[in-house]
Write a protein that holds these residues in place. Structure first.
Motif, PDB file in Angstrom:
ATOM      1  N   GLU A 186      -3.236  -8.444   8.099  1.00 44.41           N
ATOM      2  CA  GLU A 186      -2.755  -9.822   8.098  1.00 44.41           C
ATOM      3  C   GLU A 186      -1.998 -10.129   9.385  1.00 44.41           C
ATOM      4  OE1 GLU A 186      -1.889  -9.996   3.596  1.00 44.41           O
ATOM      5  OE2 GLU A 186      -0.748 -11.639   4.475  1.00 44.41           O
ATOM      6  N   TYR A 212      -7.694  -2.847   3.800  1.00 40.96           N
ATOM      7  CA  TYR A 212      -6.746  -3.795   3.226  1.00 40.96           C
ATOM      8  C   TYR A 212      -5.352  -3.261   3.519  1.00 40.96           C
ATOM      9  CZ  TYR A 212     -10.552  -5.871   0.596  1.00 40.96           C
ATOM     10  OH  TYR A 212     -11.696  -6.501   0.241  1.00 40.96           O
ATOM     11  N   LEU A 233       3.665  11.010  -6.526  1.00 39.37           N
ATOM     12  CA  LEU A 233       3.604  12.229  -7.337  1.00 39.37           C
ATOM     13  C   LEU A 233       4.715  13.203  -6.932  1.00 39.37           C
ATOM     14  CD1 LEU A 233       0.354  14.123  -8.135  1.00 39.37           C
ATOM     15  CD2 LEU A 233       2.217  15.369  -7.103  1.00 39.37           C
ATOM     16  N   PRO A 289     -14.200  -9.885   3.105  1.00 39.06           N
ATOM     17  CA  PRO A 289     -13.733  -8.742   2.324  1.00 39.06           C
ATOM     18  C   PRO A 289     -14.899  -8.190   1.510  1.00 39.06           C
ATOM     19  CG  PRO A 289     -12.549 -10.787   1.770  1.00 39.06           C
ATOM     20  CD  PRO A 289     -13.757 -11.162   2.544  1.00 39.06           C
ATOM     21  N   GLU A 318      -3.114   1.879  -8.937  1.00 37.77           N
ATOM     22  CA  GLU A 318      -3.492   0.564  -9.467  1.00 37.77           C
ATOM     23  C   GLU A 318      -2.799  -0.572  -8.715  1.00 37.77           C
ATOM     24  OE1 GLU A 318      -5.950   0.088 -11.379  1.00 37.77           O
ATOM     25  OE2 GLU A 318      -6.251   2.226 -11.712  1.00 37.77           O
ATOM     26  N   LYS A 367       0.863  -1.177   0.000  1.00 37.88           N
ATOM     27  CA  LYS A 367       0.000   0.000   0.000  1.00 37.88           C
ATOM     28  C   LYS A 367       0.897   1.225   0.000  1.00 37.88           C
ATOM     29  CE  LYS A 367      -4.341  -0.477   0.903  1.00 37.88           C
ATOM     30  NZ  LYS A 367      -5.453  -0.438  -0.034  1.00 37.88           N
ATOM     31  N   TYR A 387       1.725   8.316 -10.450  1.00 36.54           N
ATOM     32  CA  TYR A 387       0.520   8.431  -9.615  1.00 36.54           C
ATOM     33  C   TYR A 387      -0.466   7.308  -9.940  1.00 36.54           C
ATOM     34  CZ  TYR A 387      -3.732  10.479  -7.655  1.00 36.54           C
ATOM     35  OH  TYR A 387      -4.887  10.689  -6.964  1.00 36.54           O
ATOM     36  N   VAL A 388      -0.745   7.155 -11.230  1.00 33.49           N
ATOM     37  CA  VAL A 388      -1.728   6.148 -11.643  1.00 33.49           C
ATOM     38  C   VAL A 388      -1.252   4.743 -11.270  1.00 33.49           C
ATOM     39  CG1 VAL A 388      -2.829   5.089 -13.643  1.00 33.49           C
ATOM     40  CG2 VAL A 388      -2.691   7.558 -13.474  1.00 33.49           C
ATOM     41  N   PHE A 415      -6.885 -13.953  -0.360  1.00 34.78           N
ATOM     42  CA  PHE A 415      -6.256 -14.705   0.719  1.00 34.78           C
ATOM     43  C   PHE A 415      -7.229 -14.907   1.876  1.00 34.78           C
ATOM     44  CE2 PHE A 415      -4.083 -14.142   4.855  1.00 34.78           C
ATOM     45  CZ  PHE A 415      -3.422 -15.357   4.913  1.00 34.78           C
ATOM     46  N   PHE A 437      -7.610  12.638 -12.200  1.00 37.57           N
ATOM     47  CA  PHE A 437      -6.275  13.138 -12.434  1.00 37.57           C
ATOM     48  C   PHE A 437      -5.991  13.292 -13.928  1.00 37.57           C
ATOM     49  CE2 PHE A 437      -1.572  12.749 -11.818  1.00 37.57           C
ATOM     50  CZ  PHE A 437      -1.463  13.860 -11.021  1.00 37.57           C
ATOM     51  N   PHE A 447      -3.072  -4.989  -4.464  1.00 34.17           N
ATOM     52  CA  PHE A 447      -2.848  -5.419  -3.076  1.00 34.17           C
ATOM     53  C   PHE A 447      -4.175  -5.805  -2.429  1.00 34.17           C
ATOM     54  CE2 PHE A 447      -2.729  -4.891   1.435  1.00 34.17           C
ATOM     55  CZ  PHE A 447      -1.497  -5.394   1.814  1.00 34.17           C
ATOM     56  N   ASP A 448      -5.167  -4.931  -2.560  1.00 34.10           N
ATOM     57  CA  ASP A 448      -6.493  -5.191  -1.971  1.00 34.10           C
ATOM     58  C   ASP A 448      -7.062  -6.503  -2.495  1.00 34.10           C
ATOM     59  OD1 ASP A 448      -6.059  -2.709  -0.997  1.00 34.10           O
ATOM     60  OD2 ASP A 448      -7.815  -1.762  -1.911  1.00 34.10           O
ATOM     61  N   GLN A 449      -6.950  -6.665  -3.812  1.00 35.61           N
ATOM     62  CA  GLN A 449      -7.539  -7.845  -4.441  1.00 35.61           C
ATOM     63  C   GLN A 449      -6.871  -9.123  -3.928  1.00 35.61           C
ATOM     64  OE1 GLN A 449      -7.621  -7.437  -8.708  1.00 35.61           O
ATOM     65  NE2 GLN A 449      -8.365  -9.518  -8.986  1.00 35.61           N
ATOM     66  N   LEU A 498     -12.925  -4.512   5.108  1.00 37.35           N
ATOM     67  CA  LEU A 498     -12.767  -5.910   5.452  1.00 37.35           C
ATOM     68  C   LEU A 498     -13.324  -6.110   6.863  1.00 37.35           C
ATOM     69  CD1 LEU A 498     -11.185  -8.540   4.603  1.00 37.35           C
ATOM     70  CD2 LEU A 498      -9.304  -7.635   5.913  1.00 37.35           C
ATOM     71  N   ILE A 558      -9.519   6.907 -11.452  1.00 36.55           N
ATOM     72  CA  ILE A 558      -8.355   7.781 -11.532  1.00 36.55           C
ATOM     73  C   ILE A 558      -8.613   8.935 -12.478  1.00 36.55           C
ATOM     74  CG2 ILE A 558      -6.612   6.089 -10.951  1.00 36.55           C
ATOM     75  CD1 ILE A 558      -6.288   6.037 -14.160  1.00 36.55           C
ATOM     76  N   LYS A 596      -4.645  -1.286  -5.648  1.00 29.82           N
ATOM     77  CA  LYS A 596      -5.853  -2.086  -5.890  1.00 29.82           C
ATOM     78  C   LYS A 596      -5.525  -3.567  -5.994  1.00 29.82           C
ATOM     79  CE  LYS A 596      -8.598   1.399  -8.228  1.00 29.82           C
ATOM     80  NZ  LYS A 596      -9.049   1.790  -9.576  1.00 29.82           N
ATOM     81  N   GLN A 640      -5.255  -9.514  -1.094  1.00 25.05           N
ATOM     82  CA  GLN A 640      -5.565  -9.771   0.313  1.00 25.05           C
ATOM     83  C   GLN A 640      -6.985 -10.314   0.474  1.00 25.05           C
ATOM     84  OE1 GLN A 640      -5.215  -6.524   3.306  1.00 25.05           O
ATOM     85  NE2 GLN A 640      -3.792  -7.918   4.271  1.00 25.05           N
ATOM     86  N   ALA A 641      -7.892  -9.802  -0.312  1.00 24.11           N
ATOM     87  CA  ALA A 641      -9.265 -10.310  -0.262  1.00 24.11           C
ATOM     88  C   ALA A 641      -9.301 -11.792  -0.653  1.00 24.11           C
ATOM     89  CB  ALA A 641     -10.165  -9.485  -1.184  1.00 24.11           C
TER      90      ALA A 641
END
Lengths: 258, 155
Positions: free
Chosen positions: B14, B9, A150, B34, A230, A143, A225-226, A242, B57, A235-237, B121, B54, A233, A239-240
């Motif tokens: 964890e 998250y 930026l 989640p 991404e 994260k 930045y972009v 897991f 931006f 990372f989130d996916q 979560l 995004i 995201k 972890q979810a």
């Protein structure tokens, strides 16, 4: 235990190695086309096709420099049309049109394709590998704060990409940035500008090279930045995935029963 | 006894759950939920042309770059030179692009996702009564956004 991929993943969402990572995500094809228009190659680097983008970029830089296209653009915009005509070298000029239009067209097309891949990858939801360690170093989905990304890119183009651990674009942006900064004499001009000696600043810059600076600089910031957003995201996916795999046991006793 | 906690998250999440397992709570007594995020639909037709969160931006970057190029070019003939005008172009262009984006996205979808601080979560933990205190501490220590102990449980 979580199952890591032993079979072939048909629709991968991302790739991670100890040197770099690459992510499919949804992109606006018009924005990709815009970046290609600004600088052929940028649209592709922003998409997953990093090598293709670097190739196009180098081609455009060479042609532009040899044909003095930037100089001609500057003279045209400031009304000195005779100078613009005089300064242009026609040996490579027409080749530029082809490269420009190809880059715009192809990045638009690739963006549409990548969006489809991205949607399919989300649907397949194949297990992601969260971290990699190899002889070159450590890489992991983390994260990260997109505003820090930026800020670093604004100070040193490419540093935001290093922060993201996307080494390939980072090296490209840092080397390319150093070359452009050197030949444009940007930094001496900044010194003069800071001291209020505007006439000297105008005199010291190489205008042909200086016109590469704005698009290069803005792109480095935007892309870092972009990418940070991404990668977060992903990372989130991961972890979810897991959590669902490990902590949704059918043996779990729900607190209230009916 | 049951505990409920919400998290972002995050790697801390964890670590929190690992800590619970170290306290002797087996994975079968931990339920992680989640949440799917709104706006990340998996509908191919709704999202394919969308810059996906995004876009706020994109406009700034586009207009910022364009105005910076113009600033550098006209710095050639203007008093303050290319550096100052380039930076002014970048700032002005970015601001204009960002505001335009904001305006259009407000017009397009009035319900904008602005709840980034909300939990993503949820974790439900089934543990013995005497473990509640240490479980609660472990959750708070690892950046839980909120923790609740269910007062009554029906066995």
């Amino acid at each position: 235990m979580q199952d890591y991929p032993t079979h072939i993943v048909r629709r991968p969402k991302s790739a991670i190695s100890d040197y770099s990572l690459n992510v499919f995500h949804l992109r606006n094809p018009l924005v990709a086309a815009w970046w290609s228009m600004v600088y052929p190659g940028f649209g592709h680097i922003r998409e997953v096709s990093i090598a293709k983008g670097m190739f196009l970029f180098i081609g455009e830089l060479l042609i532009n420099t040899l044909a003095h296209l930037n100089l001609a653009i500057m003279y045209s915009f400031t009304g000195k049309f005779a100078m613009a005509k005089k300064v242009l070298d026609t040996h490579l000029l027409l080749l530029y049109c082809g490269i420009l239009i190809f880059a715009v067209w192809d990045s638009y097309r690739v963006a549409l394709e990548i969006n489809k891949f991205s949607v399919l990858a989300d649907h397949e939801n194949a297990p992601l590998v969260p971290a990699v360690i190899g002889s070159g170093g450590l890489n992991a989905y983390e994260k990260r704060n997109p505003w820090i990304s930026l800020a670093w890119s604004a100070l040193v183009p490419g540093a935001g990409h290093l922060y993201n651990m996307t080494l390939l674009p980072a090296v490209f942006l840092m080397l390319g940035g150093a070359i452009i900064i050197y030949f444009s004499h940007l930094l001496p001009a900044i010194h003069y500008t800071a001291l209020g000696q505007f006439a000297l600043a105008k005199e010291v810059v190489d205008w042909q090279w200086l016109l590469n600076v704005p698009s290069f600089y803005c792109f480095a910031i935007y892309d870092a930045y972009v990418k940070t957003v991404e990668i977060n995201k992903i990372f989130d996916q991961e972890q979810a995935q897991f959590m669902k795999n490990k902590y949704q046991s059918p043996l779990f006793k729900m607190p209230f029963r009916y | 006894m049951y505990l409920v906690a919400s998290f972002h998250y995050n790697l801390h999440t964890e670590i929190a759950i690992t800590k619970l397992e170290q306290l002797g709570i087996p994975p079968e007594q931990i339920l992680a939920v989640p949440l799917e995020k709104r706006g990340e639909t998996r509908n191919i037709f709704d999202t394919i042309h969308h810059a996906d969160g995004i876009s706020m931006f994109d406009g700034g970057a586009i207009l910022g770059t364009a105005c910076m190029v113009l600033g550098v070019i006209y710095g050639f003939v203007l008093e303050w030179g290319p550096i100052v005008w380039g930076l002014l172009g970048l700032a002005g262009g970015f601001l204009a692009g960002f505001l335009l984006d904001l305006l259009f996205s407000k017009l397009k979808h009035s319900r904008e996702r602005s709840h980034e601080q909300d939990g993503e979560l949820f974790v439900l933990i089934n543990c013995d009564k005497d473990q509640v205190k240490e479980v609660e501490k472990a959750l708070w220590d690892h950046l839980a956004l909120g923790v609740a102990v269910l007062p009554a449980t029906i066995e």
